[in-house]
Design an enzyme around this catalytic site. Structure first.
Site, mmCIF file in Angstrom:
data_model
loop_
_atom_site.group_PDB
_atom_site.id
_atom_site.type_symbol
_atom_site.label_atom_id
_atom_site.label_comp_id
_atom_site.label_asym_id
_atom_site.label_seq_id
_atom_site.Cartn_x
_atom_site.Cartn_y
_atom_site.Cartn_z
ATOM 1 N N ASP A 1 1.626 -7.184 -3.969
ATOM 2 C CA ASP A 1 0.948 -7.170 -2.681
ATOM 3 C C ASP A 1 1.691 -8.222 -1.845
ATOM 4 O O ASP A 1 1.997 -9.303 -2.353
ATOM 5 C CB ASP A 1 -0.513 -7.578 -2.873
ATOM 6 C CG ASP A 1 -1.317 -7.485 -1.593
ATOM 7 O OD1 ASP A 1 -2.248 -6.667 -1.531
ATOM 8 O OD2 ASP A 1 -1.020 -8.253 -0.642
ATOM 9 N N SER A 2 1.971 -7.912 -0.603
ATOM 10 C CA SER A 2 2.856 -8.817 0.140
ATOM 11 C C SER A 2 2.216 -10.179 0.412
ATOM 12 O O SER A 2 2.897 -11.104 0.838
ATOM 13 C CB SER A 2 3.340 -8.169 1.437
ATOM 14 O OG SER A 2 2.347 -8.216 2.420
ATOM 15 N N SER A 3 0.932 -10.324 0.168
ATOM 16 C CA SER A 3 0.316 -11.650 0.316
ATOM 17 C C SER A 3 0.823 -12.598 -0.772
ATOM 18 O O SER A 3 0.648 -13.809 -0.671
ATOM 19 C CB SER A 3 -1.206 -11.542 0.244
ATOM 20 O OG SER A 3 -1.638 -10.659 1.253
ATOM 21 N N THR B 1 3.655 -21.732 20.971
ATOM 22 C CA THR B 1 2.350 -21.483 21.587
ATOM 23 C C THR B 1 1.424 -20.663 20.702
ATOM 24 O O THR B 1 1.875 -19.820 19.917
ATOM 25 C CB THR B 1 2.513 -20.786 22.948
ATOM 26 O OG1 THR B 1 1.209 -20.457 23.449
ATOM 27 C CG2 THR B 1 3.334 -19.514 22.865
ATOM 28 N N GLN B 2 0.131 -20.909 20.860
ATOM 29 C CA GLN B 2 -0.877 -20.100 20.160
ATOM 30 C C GLN B 2 -1.014 -18.719 20.803
ATOM 31 O O GLN B 2 -1.609 -17.819 20.222
ATOM 32 C CB GLN B 2 -2.240 -20.795 20.215
ATOM 33 C CG GLN B 2 -2.288 -22.090 19.469
ATOM 34 C CD GLN B 2 -3.650 -22.775 19.584
ATOM 35 O OE1 GLN B 2 -4.622 -22.203 20.050
ATOM 36 N NE2 GLN B 2 -3.710 -24.015 19.144
ATOM 37 N N CYS B 3 -0.517 -18.589 22.038
ATOM 38 C CA CYS B 3 -0.631 -17.300 22.729
ATOM 39 C C CYS B 3 0.270 -16.274 22.048
ATOM 40 O O CYS B 3 1.300 -16.620 21.481
ATOM 41 C CB CYS B 3 -0.191 -17.432 24.186
ATOM 42 S SG CYS B 3 -1.218 -18.521 25.149
ATOM 43 N N ASP C 1 1.122 -6.995 5.388
ATOM 44 C CA ASP C 1 0.515 -8.305 5.676
ATOM 45 C C ASP C 1 1.543 -9.393 6.000
ATOM 46 O O ASP C 1 1.350 -10.168 6.935
ATOM 47 C CB ASP C 1 -0.354 -8.764 4.492
ATOM 48 C CG ASP C 1 -1.638 -7.946 4.382
ATOM 49 O OD1 ASP C 1 -1.931 -7.165 5.307
ATOM 50 O OD2 ASP C 1 -2.337 -8.087 3.365
ATOM 51 N N THR D 1 0.808 -1.225 0.000
ATOM 52 C CA THR D 1 0.000 0.000 0.000
ATOM 53 C C THR D 1 0.837 1.268 0.000
ATOM 54 O O THR D 1 0.477 2.261 -0.625
ATOM 55 C CB THR D 1 -0.897 -0.007 1.260
ATOM 56 O OG1 THR D 1 -1.635 -1.221 1.271
ATOM 57 C CG2 THR D 1 -1.863 1.152 1.267
HETATM 58 N N1 ASP Z 1 -2.268 -6.089 1.345
HETATM 59 C C1 ASP Z 1 -1.232 -5.119 1.522
HETATM 60 C C2 ASP Z 1 0.106 -5.847 1.494
HETATM 61 O O1 ASP Z 1 0.470 -6.446 2.444
HETATM 62 C C3 ASP Z 1 -1.412 -4.367 2.785
HETATM 63 C C4 ASP Z 1 -0.292 -3.376 3.066
HETATM 64 O O2 ASP Z 1 0.359 -2.898 2.162
HETATM 65 O O3 ASP Z 1 -0.078 -3.059 4.229
HETATM 66 O O4 ASP Z 1 0.781 -5.785 0.493
#
Ligand code: ASP
Length: 340
Positions: free
Chosen positions: A57-59, A275-277, A90, A13
């Site tokens: 996009d980092s995903s 851990t999930q914590c 992300d 972003t």
């Molecule tokens: N979906 C975006 C990403 O991780 C969100 C961001 O830029 O913070 O690329």
């Protein structure tokens, strides 16, 4: 002498501008960075920038892109004093953790930052994040960089990258480092927490570019069925499973579950207990519900984040053959990522 900083734009972003006509978000041309952020001209810093041909996009982040980043850093390592990586928030904690393992004996700052709102919008958090990240990457004392590790700078705080987790999808304050103190806080001044900052590597930078992604995360929940657990253990070529357990590393004591774990370990699959914590550590043997895991040969991940567990395993599996060696290193603090 002016400090030199290389800015690498991977996507996310932060590097977006709102098109005046269509209102759509699109990546802006980094060659004209100072047109977008004229404040950068006021810095007494020699700033150069480089953008991925196809910002992502980092995903969509992949281990191969971490390798590409390591190559860029290695090529420019002796030319600059520090690096700022612009990255979507992300998966930023995964990238920061991965880079921390792939860059051994690091002696310069690598600061990742991004934003929740694009830099071209009025209420953007991106400008402050970017400007302060550059300032930190350039900061020296007695001719030496103050920071010499992989960090995330976000919303006035500098964190050790491999201790972070994105915990909030909306707040500007999106990251937390529950098991390690912040390395610096930016207010009127940038206040460094010197005792928490990692010492620079004494030897030459050593890069690692082979990662093995044959791992999985098995998050436990009450009622999990043998079918689900066994399906994980049967995955083809699986080398390690991160077991996300309850509290301080506890899991069901049902015999079928313990037997499944024992069977996996017999098949030379590494089982790493985290851990999930959000905060605190795995202490195997504290409760009867984790003693069985310890006896079966499950490795304690201490206070590791999931992001660190994933990337440390990929790195160790990519670099070492011996299961014994990998298990030993999993329980060793390599880059300040776990508390022992
Ligand atoms: N979906 C975006 C990403 O991780 C969100 C961001 O830029 O913070 O690329």
């Amino acid at each position: 002498m002016k400090s030199k900083v290389l800015l690498i734009y991977t996507g996310g972003t932060i590097g977006m501008m709102q098109d005046a006509k269509s209102g759509q978000l699109k990546p802006f041309d980094f060659k004209h960075l100072t047109n977008q952020i004229p404040e950068l001209n006021k810095f007494d810093i020699d700033l150069t920038s480089l953008s991925f041909n196809k910002p992502i996009d980092s995903s969509d982040m992949q281990p191969a892109i971490w390798t590409e980043l390591v190559k860029i850093i290695e090529t420019n390592y002796n030319k600059v004093d520090g690096f700022v990586i612009l990255h979507g928030s992300d998966t930023m904690s995964f990238t920061a953790s991965a880079l921390s393992f792939m860059l051994e004996n690091l002696g310069k700052p690598i600061i990742l930052t991004g934003s929740q709102l694009p830099i071209g919008t009025i209420r953007t958090d991106g400008k402050e994040n970017l400007i302060t990240a550059i300032e930190i990457a350039a900061a020296k004392e007695k001719g030496k960089s103050i920071i010499s590790e992989v960090c995330i700078y976000f919303e006035y705080k500098l964190y050790r990258g491999n201790r972070t987790h994105k915990y909030n999808a909306e707040h500007f304050n999106a990251f937390q480092s529950a098991n390690y103190p912040v390395l610096a806080e930016a207010g009127v001044y940038i206040k460094y927490n010197y005792s928490a900052i990692k010492k620079p590597g004494v030897r030459k930078l050593k890069t690692h570019s082979v990662l093995n992604p044959n791992i999985a995360i098995l998050k436990l929940f009450p009622g999990i069925t043998p079918g689900v657990v066994n399906a994980f253990l049967e995955i083809k070529n699986i080398k390690a499973i991160i077991l996300e357990t309850f509290g301080s590393g506890n899991a069901s004591t049902q015999q079928w579950f313990i037997d499944a774990i024992k069977k996996a370990i017999k098949k030379d699959i590494i089982i790493l207990n985290i851990t999930q914590c959000n905060a605190g550590a795995v202490v195997q043997g504290k409760y009867a519900t984790s003693s069985e895991l310890k006896k079966a040969g499950v490795i304690s991940g201490s206070d590791s984040t999931t992001e660190t567990a994933v990337t440390k395993l990929m790195f160790l599996l990519g670099s070492y053959e011996s299961k014994k060696e990998i298990e030993k290193l999993l329980q060793t603090d390599l880059r300040g990522e776990i508390t022992l």
